[in-house]
Motif scaffolding. Sequence first.
Motif, PDB file in Angstrom:
ATOM      1  N   ALA A 140       7.195  -9.838  -8.007  1.00 62.90           N
ATOM      2  CA  ALA A 140       5.973  -9.412  -8.359  1.00 62.90           C
ATOM      3  C   ALA A 140       6.000  -8.134  -9.356  1.00 62.90           C
ATOM      4  CB  ALA A 140       4.979  -8.840  -7.233  1.00 62.90           C
ATOM      5  N   ASP A 141       5.411  -8.065 -10.090  1.00 68.77           N
ATOM      6  CA  ASP A 141       5.053  -6.793 -11.214  1.00 68.77           C
ATOM      7  C   ASP A 141       4.531  -5.685 -10.295  1.00 68.77           C
ATOM      8  OD1 ASP A 141       5.631  -8.541 -13.194  1.00 68.77           O
ATOM      9  OD2 ASP A 141       3.437  -9.138 -13.641  1.00 68.77           O
ATOM     10  N   THR A 142       4.988  -4.303 -10.754  1.00 71.28           N
ATOM     11  CA  THR A 142       4.498  -3.227 -10.048  1.00 71.28           C
ATOM     12  C   THR A 142       4.310  -2.185 -10.605  1.00 71.28           C
ATOM     13  OG1 THR A 142       6.918  -2.401  -9.677  1.00 71.28           O
ATOM     14  CG2 THR A 142       6.276  -3.887  -7.971  1.00 71.28           C
ATOM     15  N   THR A 143       3.295  -1.389 -10.068  1.00 72.84           N
ATOM     16  CA  THR A 143       3.243  -0.063 -10.757  1.00 72.84           C
ATOM     17  C   THR A 143       3.355   1.038  -9.476  1.00 72.84           C
ATOM     18  OG1 THR A 143       0.596   0.082 -10.317  1.00 72.84           O
ATOM     19  CG2 THR A 143       1.586  -0.888 -12.350  1.00 72.84           C
ATOM     20  N   GLY A 144       3.716   1.978  -9.765  1.00 70.84           N
ATOM     21  CA  GLY A 144       4.351   2.991  -8.671  1.00 70.84           C
ATOM     22  C   GLY A 144       5.741   2.867  -8.072  1.00 70.84           C
ATOM     23  N   ALA A 145       5.815   3.690  -7.316  1.00 70.98           N
ATOM     24  CA  ALA A 145       7.170   3.758  -6.792  1.00 70.98           C
ATOM     25  C   ALA A 145       7.652   2.751  -5.649  1.00 70.98           C
ATOM     26  CB  ALA A 145       7.692   4.991  -6.212  1.00 70.98           C
ATOM     27  N   TRP A 146       7.349   1.398  -5.953  1.00 71.68           N
ATOM     28  CA  TRP A 146       7.731   0.455  -4.806  1.00 71.68           C
ATOM     29  C   TRP A 146       9.049   0.012  -4.760  1.00 71.68           C
ATOM     30  CZ3 TRP A 146       4.148  -2.221  -2.028  1.00 71.68           C
ATOM     31  CH2 TRP A 146       2.887  -2.197  -2.314  1.00 71.68           C
ATOM     32  N   GLN A 147       9.549  -0.083  -3.551  1.00 75.03           N
ATOM     33  CA  GLN A 147      10.839  -0.292  -3.402  1.00 75.03           C
ATOM     34  C   GLN A 147      11.205  -1.827  -2.469  1.00 75.03           C
ATOM     35  OE1 GLN A 147      12.011   2.930  -0.918  1.00 75.03           O
ATOM     36  NE2 GLN A 147      12.621   4.265  -2.626  1.00 75.03           N
ATOM     37  N   ILE A 148      12.404  -2.205  -2.501  1.00 73.71           N
ATOM     38  CA  ILE A 148      12.572  -3.553  -1.820  1.00 73.71           C
ATOM     39  C   ILE A 148      12.783  -3.161  -0.204  1.00 73.71           C
ATOM     40  CG2 ILE A 148      14.221  -5.336  -1.173  1.00 73.71           C
ATOM     41  CD1 ILE A 148      12.760  -5.720  -3.962  1.00 73.71           C
ATOM     42  N   ALA A 149      12.314  -3.604   0.609  1.00 77.48           N
ATOM     43  CA  ALA A 149      12.216  -3.138   2.066  1.00 77.48           C
ATOM     44  C   ALA A 149      13.471  -3.326   2.479  1.00 77.48           C
ATOM     45  CB  ALA A 149      10.939  -3.726   2.756  1.00 77.48           C
ATOM     46  N   PRO A 150      14.266  -2.437   2.970  1.00 83.36           N
ATOM     47  CA  PRO A 150      15.656  -2.883   3.256  1.00 83.36           C
ATOM     48  C   PRO A 150      15.793  -3.317   4.778  1.00 83.36           C
ATOM     49  CG  PRO A 150      15.182  -0.246   3.574  1.00 83.36           C
ATOM     50  CD  PRO A 150      14.157  -0.985   2.627  1.00 83.36           C
ATOM     51  N   GLN A 151      14.601  -3.102   5.603  1.00 77.91           N
ATOM     52  CA  GLN A 151      14.645  -3.747   6.925  1.00 77.91           C
ATOM     53  C   GLN A 151      14.078  -4.985   7.184  1.00 77.91           C
ATOM     54  OE1 GLN A 151      12.918  -1.344   5.694  1.00 77.91           O
ATOM     55  NE2 GLN A 151      10.867  -0.836   6.956  1.00 77.91           N
ATOM     56  N   ILE A 152      13.072  -5.534   6.083  1.00 79.49           N
ATOM     57  CA  ILE A 152      12.420  -6.783   6.220  1.00 79.49           C
ATOM     58  C   ILE A 152      12.893  -7.661   5.025  1.00 79.49           C
ATOM     59  CG2 ILE A 152      10.236  -7.928   6.593  1.00 79.49           C
ATOM     60  CD1 ILE A 152       9.109  -5.143   7.476  1.00 79.49           C
ATOM     61  N   GLU A 153      13.246  -8.743   5.081  1.00 78.51           N
ATOM     62  CA  GLU A 153      13.636  -9.685   3.966  1.00 78.51           C
ATOM     63  C   GLU A 153      12.290 -10.024   3.203  1.00 78.51           C
ATOM     64  OE1 GLU A 153      15.885 -13.669   3.063  1.00 78.51           O
ATOM     65  OE2 GLU A 153      15.939 -12.936   5.192  1.00 78.51           O
ATOM     66  N   ASN A 154      12.154 -10.128   1.823  1.00 74.10           N
ATOM     67  CA  ASN A 154      11.458 -10.651   1.162  1.00 74.10           C
ATOM     68  C   ASN A 154       9.989  -9.808   1.263  1.00 74.10           C
ATOM     69  OD1 ASN A 154      12.641 -12.938   0.382  1.00 74.10           O
ATOM     70  ND2 ASN A 154      12.251 -13.924   1.963  1.00 74.10           N
ATOM     71  N   PHE A 155      10.118  -8.461   1.556  1.00 73.72           N
ATOM     72  CA  PHE A 155       9.171  -7.323   1.286  1.00 73.72           C
ATOM     73  C   PHE A 155       9.423  -6.441   0.337  1.00 73.72           C
ATOM     74  CE2 PHE A 155       7.952  -9.700   5.242  1.00 73.72           C
ATOM     75  CZ  PHE A 155       6.492  -9.506   5.261  1.00 73.72           C
ATOM     76  N   ARG A 156       8.279  -5.784   0.021  1.00 78.03           N
ATOM     77  CA  ARG A 156       8.446  -4.683  -0.907  1.00 78.03           C
ATOM     78  C   ARG A 156       7.457  -3.445   0.009  1.00 78.03           C
ATOM     79  NH1 ARG A 156       9.802  -4.059  -6.342  1.00 78.03           N
ATOM     80  NH2 ARG A 156      10.212  -5.860  -7.496  1.00 78.03           N
ATOM     81  N   GLN A 157       7.913  -2.098  -0.212  1.00 80.04           N
ATOM     82  CA  GLN A 157       7.276  -0.998   0.631  1.00 80.04           C
ATOM     83  C   GLN A 157       6.917   0.036  -0.459  1.00 80.04           C
ATOM     84  OE1 GLN A 157      10.424  -0.064   3.525  1.00 80.04           O
ATOM     85  NE2 GLN A 157      11.088   1.459   2.207  1.00 80.04           N
ATOM     86  N   LEU A 158       5.898   0.817  -0.297  1.00 78.42           N
ATOM     87  CA  LEU A 158       5.514   1.909  -0.783  1.00 78.42           C
ATOM     88  C   LEU A 158       5.061   3.052   0.254  1.00 78.42           C
ATOM     89  CD1 LEU A 158       5.061   3.089  -3.563  1.00 78.42           C
ATOM     90  CD2 LEU A 158       2.815   2.433  -3.573  1.00 78.42           C
ATOM     91  N   ARG A 159       5.776   4.129   0.279  1.00 75.66           N
ATOM     92  CA  ARG A 159       5.643   5.050   1.204  1.00 75.66           C
ATOM     93  C   ARG A 159       4.283   6.116   0.715  1.00 75.66           C
ATOM     94  NH1 ARG A 159       7.188   6.512   5.854  1.00 75.66           N
ATOM     95  NH2 ARG A 159       8.768   5.328   5.725  1.00 75.66           N
ATOM     96  N   GLY A 160       3.331   6.218   1.372  1.00 72.73           N
ATOM     97  CA  GLY A 160       2.200   7.293   1.020  1.00 72.73           C
ATOM     98  C   GLY A 160       2.037   7.459  -0.502  1.00 72.73           C
ATOM     99  N   SER A 161       1.079   6.855  -1.043  1.00 70.56           N
ATOM    100  CA  SER A 161       0.715   6.925  -2.680  1.00 70.56           C
ATOM    101  C   SER A 161      -0.522   7.311  -2.795  1.00 70.56           C
ATOM    102  CB  SER A 161       1.182   5.658  -3.113  1.00 70.56           C
ATOM    103  OG  SER A 161       0.689   5.600  -4.573  1.00 70.56           O
ATOM    104  N   ILE A 162      -0.783   8.538  -2.917  1.00 70.71           N
ATOM    105  CA  ILE A 162      -2.232   9.162  -3.302  1.00 70.71           C
ATOM    106  C   ILE A 162      -2.481   8.600  -4.887  1.00 70.71           C
ATOM    107  CG2 ILE A 162      -3.341  11.345  -3.622  1.00 70.71           C
ATOM    108  CD1 ILE A 162      -1.282  12.753  -1.708  1.00 70.71           C
ATOM    109  N   ASP A 163      -1.345   8.570  -5.589  1.00 69.60           N
ATOM    110  CA  ASP A 163      -1.728   8.108  -6.881  1.00 69.60           C
ATOM    111  C   ASP A 163      -1.959   6.603  -7.077  1.00 69.60           C
ATOM    112  OD1 ASP A 163      -1.322  10.784  -7.804  1.00 69.60           O
ATOM    113  OD2 ASP A 163       0.791  10.498  -7.736  1.00 69.60           O
ATOM    114  N   GLY A 164      -1.677   5.941  -6.028  1.00 70.14           N
ATOM    115  CA  GLY A 164      -1.736   4.676  -6.014  1.00 70.14           C
ATOM    116  C   GLY A 164      -0.421   3.894  -6.364  1.00 70.14           C
ATOM    117  N   GLY A 165      -0.506   2.416  -6.218  1.00 69.19           N
ATOM    118  CA  GLY A 165       0.502   1.667  -6.791  1.00 69.19           C
ATOM    119  C   GLY A 165       0.068   0.093  -6.654  1.00 69.19           C
ATOM    120  N   THR A 166       0.493  -0.701  -7.459  1.00 65.60           N
ATOM    121  CA  THR A 166       0.035  -2.042  -7.290  1.00 65.60           C
ATOM    122  C   THR A 166       0.834  -3.017  -7.381  1.00 65.60           C
ATOM    123  OG1 THR A 166      -0.170  -2.326  -9.552  1.00 65.60           O
ATOM    124  CG2 THR A 166      -2.212  -1.487  -8.581  1.00 65.60           C
ATOM    125  N   LEU A 167       0.968  -4.032  -6.696  1.00 73.32           N
ATOM    126  CA  LEU A 167       1.888  -5.002  -6.487  1.00 73.32           C
ATOM    127  C   LEU A 167       1.042  -6.408  -6.916  1.00 73.32           C
ATOM    128  CD1 LEU A 167       4.702  -5.395  -5.419  1.00 73.32           C
ATOM    129  CD2 LEU A 167       3.639  -6.374  -3.341  1.00 73.32           C
TER     130      LEU A 167
END
Length: 167
Positions: A34-61
């Motif tokens: 997926a296209d992203t804005t913000g600091a999304w990362q591939i989730a290392p512990q869950i296959e086929n997921f992305r993660q974004l830790r606390g984002s006051i500035d927001g982020g989109t997937l």
Amino acid sequence: AGRLPRLVGVGVAALELAQQRMAPGGIVASATAADTTGAWQIAPQIENFRQLRGSIDGGTLSYRFDVPSDGVYDVYVHHRGGPDHTRAADYIDPTRDALLATVDQSDPNLRGWIKLGSIQARRGANQELLRLEANEPNANRVTFGGDAMLLINRRQSPNAAFPDFIP
């Protein structure tokens, strides 16, 4: 005879394969592509997921789909709830710039495919039809984005045709 196999404990890839064999099947958009804005990362512990830790500035997937026919489609996301997940993940229908659903991802009972609602889609390739907006103010909470799926709603689109579709 004529019954579909029971899919228990299978991964997303197996579900995608099973969906492709059904006519018409689900249309799956991968969270990892997926296209992203913000600091999304591939989730290392869950296959086929992305993660974004606390984002006051927001982020989109942003999820893109190849749609084979005009019609109403039910929208699903794949999810695994957890106590450190966000309490308010907003899923947006970008074609109308409208909220489709808000999901409490901290609910441990949320596992598997979750129906968000329905959208109107037109035939075409590479269309942004779902967007996850992360606005978690707590730095200790994580917003997760799993794969998304469209399924034609036959009650609202009984005449939708599925000719050979090459995006």
